[in-house]
Design an enzyme around this catalytic site. Structure first.
Site: not given
Length: 185
Positions: A160, A172
């Site tokens: 990501s 995250y």
């Protein structure tokens, strides 16, 4: 193959649109006879990757903790080269018990992200994020590494941009940065 997968995610289709049906491109089966293991296969990214691997001729072992999602995936792709297995990456004993005879490609697409800001992530959310996004893939990699080495296989980690450009989702972002560090080892 990566370009086709990326195109699926750049489309302007709404997130809840029907899933596409996957059909092999004639004469373009780069992974014929190889075995790919995909974690998080019931999700949108994992499902798209699974479909593309099948289109390229691979046998796919699709792992996910979402039994209904795996059943939907199996209906969508409708391939005799797809095997689905319930697998929770946070369950070390479950991963240890996996019986996979061959693995040429291991793709980590499983992940979890909470829609809360950094200031509101709980300790439990931090733990779940790190266990699912970092420790789980490490467990599965350790389990399959001897087979990958034997076959001169590859490991792919779905990353990501948040690994390098942290967002408001700190747990995250931290987990994705740890994944990136782990795969560089």
């Amino acid at each position: 193959m990566i370009q086709r997968i990326a195109k699926l995610f750049r489309s302007n289709q709404p997130a809840m649109s029907p899933q596409p049906q996957y059909h092999p491109a004639p004469g373009n089966r780069l992974l014929e006879g190889q075995v790919a293991v995909v974690s998080g296969a019931a999700g949108l990214i994992g499902g798209a990757i699974t479909g593309e691997l099948l289109a390229q001729g691979a046998y796919v072992i699709a792992l996910d903790c979402d039994e209904g999602g795996l059943a939907n995936l199996a209906r969508r792709v409708d391939s005799d080269r797809l095997t689905t297995r319930i697998c929770d990456l946070t369950d070390a004993d479950g991963i240890a018990a996996l019986d996979i005879a061959q693995c040429d490609v291991l793709i980590h697409a499983a992940g979890i992200q909470f829609e809360t800001s950094s200031l509101h992530d709980t300790d439990e959310q931090w733990g779940q994020s790190l266990d699912t996004n970092v420790a789980g893939p490490a467990r599965l990699t350790r389990k399959l590494l001897p087979k990958l080495i034997e076959r001169k296989g590859n490991i792919i980690m779905v990353g990501s941009i948040h690994a390098e450009l942290p967002s408001r989702w700190a747990s995250y972002s931290a987990a994705k940065a740890a994944q990136a560090a782990m795969i560089r080892e």
